[in-house]
Design a protein around this motif. Structure first.
Motif, PDB file in Angstrom:
ATOM      1  N   GLU A 132      34.841  31.693  38.340  1.00  0.00           N
ATOM      2  CA  GLU A 132      34.736  32.263  39.724  1.00  0.00           C
ATOM      3  C   GLU A 132      35.017  30.956  40.768  1.00  0.00           C
ATOM      4  O   GLU A 132      35.788  31.374  41.817  1.00  0.00           O
ATOM      5  CB  GLU A 132      32.934  32.364  40.059  1.00  0.00           C
ATOM      6  CG  GLU A 132      32.863  33.756  39.465  1.00  0.00           C
ATOM      7  CD  GLU A 132      32.447  33.646  37.917  1.00  0.00           C
ATOM      8  OE1 GLU A 132      32.317  34.559  37.228  1.00  0.00           O
ATOM      9  OE2 GLU A 132      32.164  32.421  37.374  1.00  0.00           O
ATOM     10  N   LEU A 133      34.736  29.882  40.517  1.00  0.00           N
ATOM     11  CA  LEU A 133      35.396  28.879  41.316  1.00  0.00           C
ATOM     12  C   LEU A 133      36.707  28.629  41.421  1.00  0.00           C
ATOM     13  O   LEU A 133      37.282  28.622  42.449  1.00  0.00           O
ATOM     14  CB  LEU A 133      34.685  27.347  40.622  1.00  0.00           C
ATOM     15  CG  LEU A 133      35.266  26.193  41.486  1.00  0.00           C
ATOM     16  CD1 LEU A 133      34.602  26.102  42.909  1.00  0.00           C
ATOM     17  CD2 LEU A 133      34.641  24.914  40.582  1.00  0.00           C
ATOM     18  N   GLN A 134      37.427  28.681  40.418  1.00  0.00           N
ATOM     19  CA  GLN A 134      38.985  28.563  40.327  1.00  0.00           C
ATOM     20  C   GLN A 134      39.371  29.786  40.980  1.00  0.00           C
ATOM     21  O   GLN A 134      40.365  29.865  41.604  1.00  0.00           O
ATOM     22  CB  GLN A 134      39.343  28.739  38.900  1.00  0.00           C
ATOM     23  CG  GLN A 134      39.145  27.395  38.162  1.00  0.00           C
ATOM     24  CD  GLN A 134      39.776  26.208  38.437  1.00  0.00           C
ATOM     25  OE1 GLN A 134      41.110  26.299  39.108  1.00  0.00           O
ATOM     26  NE2 GLN A 134      39.039  25.221  38.707  1.00  0.00           N
ATOM     27  N   ALA A 135      38.840  31.057  40.809  1.00  0.00           N
ATOM     28  CA  ALA A 135      39.264  32.277  41.611  1.00  0.00           C
ATOM     29  C   ALA A 135      39.221  31.953  43.115  1.00  0.00           C
ATOM     30  O   ALA A 135      40.214  32.461  43.773  1.00  0.00           O
ATOM     31  CB  ALA A 135      38.696  33.357  41.091  1.00  0.00           C
ATOM     32  N   ALA A 136      38.068  31.606  43.412  1.00  0.00           N
ATOM     33  CA  ALA A 136      38.090  31.406  45.048  1.00  0.00           C
ATOM     34  C   ALA A 136      38.810  30.369  45.644  1.00  0.00           C
ATOM     35  O   ALA A 136      39.322  30.476  46.751  1.00  0.00           O
ATOM     36  CB  ALA A 136      36.307  30.914  45.229  1.00  0.00           C
ATOM     37  N   LEU A 137      38.983  29.271  44.805  1.00  0.00           N
ATOM     38  CA  LEU A 137      39.807  28.173  45.134  1.00  0.00           C
ATOM     39  C   LEU A 137      41.203  28.459  45.317  1.00  0.00           C
ATOM     40  O   LEU A 137      42.124  28.237  46.224  1.00  0.00           O
ATOM     41  CB  LEU A 137      39.899  26.981  44.487  1.00  0.00           C
ATOM     42  CG  LEU A 137      38.368  26.105  44.528  1.00  0.00           C
ATOM     43  CD1 LEU A 137      38.426  25.098  43.507  1.00  0.00           C
ATOM     44  CD2 LEU A 137      38.072  25.309  45.910  1.00  0.00           C
ATOM     45  N   SER A 138      41.541  29.575  44.415  1.00  0.00           N
ATOM     46  CA  SER A 138      43.136  29.956  44.493  1.00  0.00           C
ATOM     47  C   SER A 138      43.346  30.808  45.558  1.00  0.00           C
ATOM     48  O   SER A 138      44.569  31.059  45.870  1.00  0.00           O
ATOM     49  CB  SER A 138      43.262  30.419  43.039  1.00  0.00           C
ATOM     50  OG  SER A 138      42.792  31.774  42.787  1.00  0.00           O
TER      51      SER A 138
END
Length: 153
Positions: A145-151
């Motif tokens: 979820e962190l990676q998705a939000a940052l991308s």
């Protein structure tokens, strides 16, 4: 008349929900009003920030500390990881002493209030310009979820 009263009740309920909503995706977040940073780690401006609102007597909130620690270890050079608590310093220190993220005390409840943190665990992810990328119940907010939000920024 009955329909009017029901409609009025629904509008009032919805308006309270809207008033309670303090964060908006894509909009600048309120400034952190931390009374005291109780760890050596301090957040740095110019990089994304993950904030976790914490209460030591909440088991789900305490479980989040290991997740926040793993984020700090994995992304520490490119992500501020902050835990904010509004309870006595000694209690917070005891709960967080073995972790490497920044810990701030919000004993006057200004940051909790500004962010609308009315339950824990509650998290907020900000981009490098302090705009909200994600917020909500962080119980299931992990690496994916962190990676998705940052991308998406």
């Amino acid at each position: 008349m009955k329909k009017f009263v029901i409609l009025l009740g629904m509008v009032l309920l919805m308006s309270n929900t809207l008033l309670a909503q303090k964060l908006i995706i894509g909009v600048k977040a309120p400034d952190l009003k931390i009374k005291e940073w109780i760890t050596d780690q301090q957040p740095n401006s110019g990089k994304p920030t993950l904030i976790e609102f914490f209460f030591s007597r909440s088991e789900p909130s305490c479980r989040r500390l290991t997740v926040m620690d793993s984020f700090a270890k994995k992304y520490g050079d490119s992500l501020n990881v902050i835990v904010i608590a509004c309870e006595p310093k000694e209690r917070v220190l005891k709960a967080t002493e073995k972790y490497i993220f920044a810990v701030g005390l919000d004993t006057d409840n200004k940051t909790f209030s500004a962010y609308g943190a009315e339950f824990v665990p509650f998290g907020v992810l900000l981009d490098d310009k302090n705009k909200v990328l994600w917020f909500g119940n962080s119980s299931k907010f992990g690496d994916q979820e962190l990676q998705a939000a940052l991308s998406r920024k």
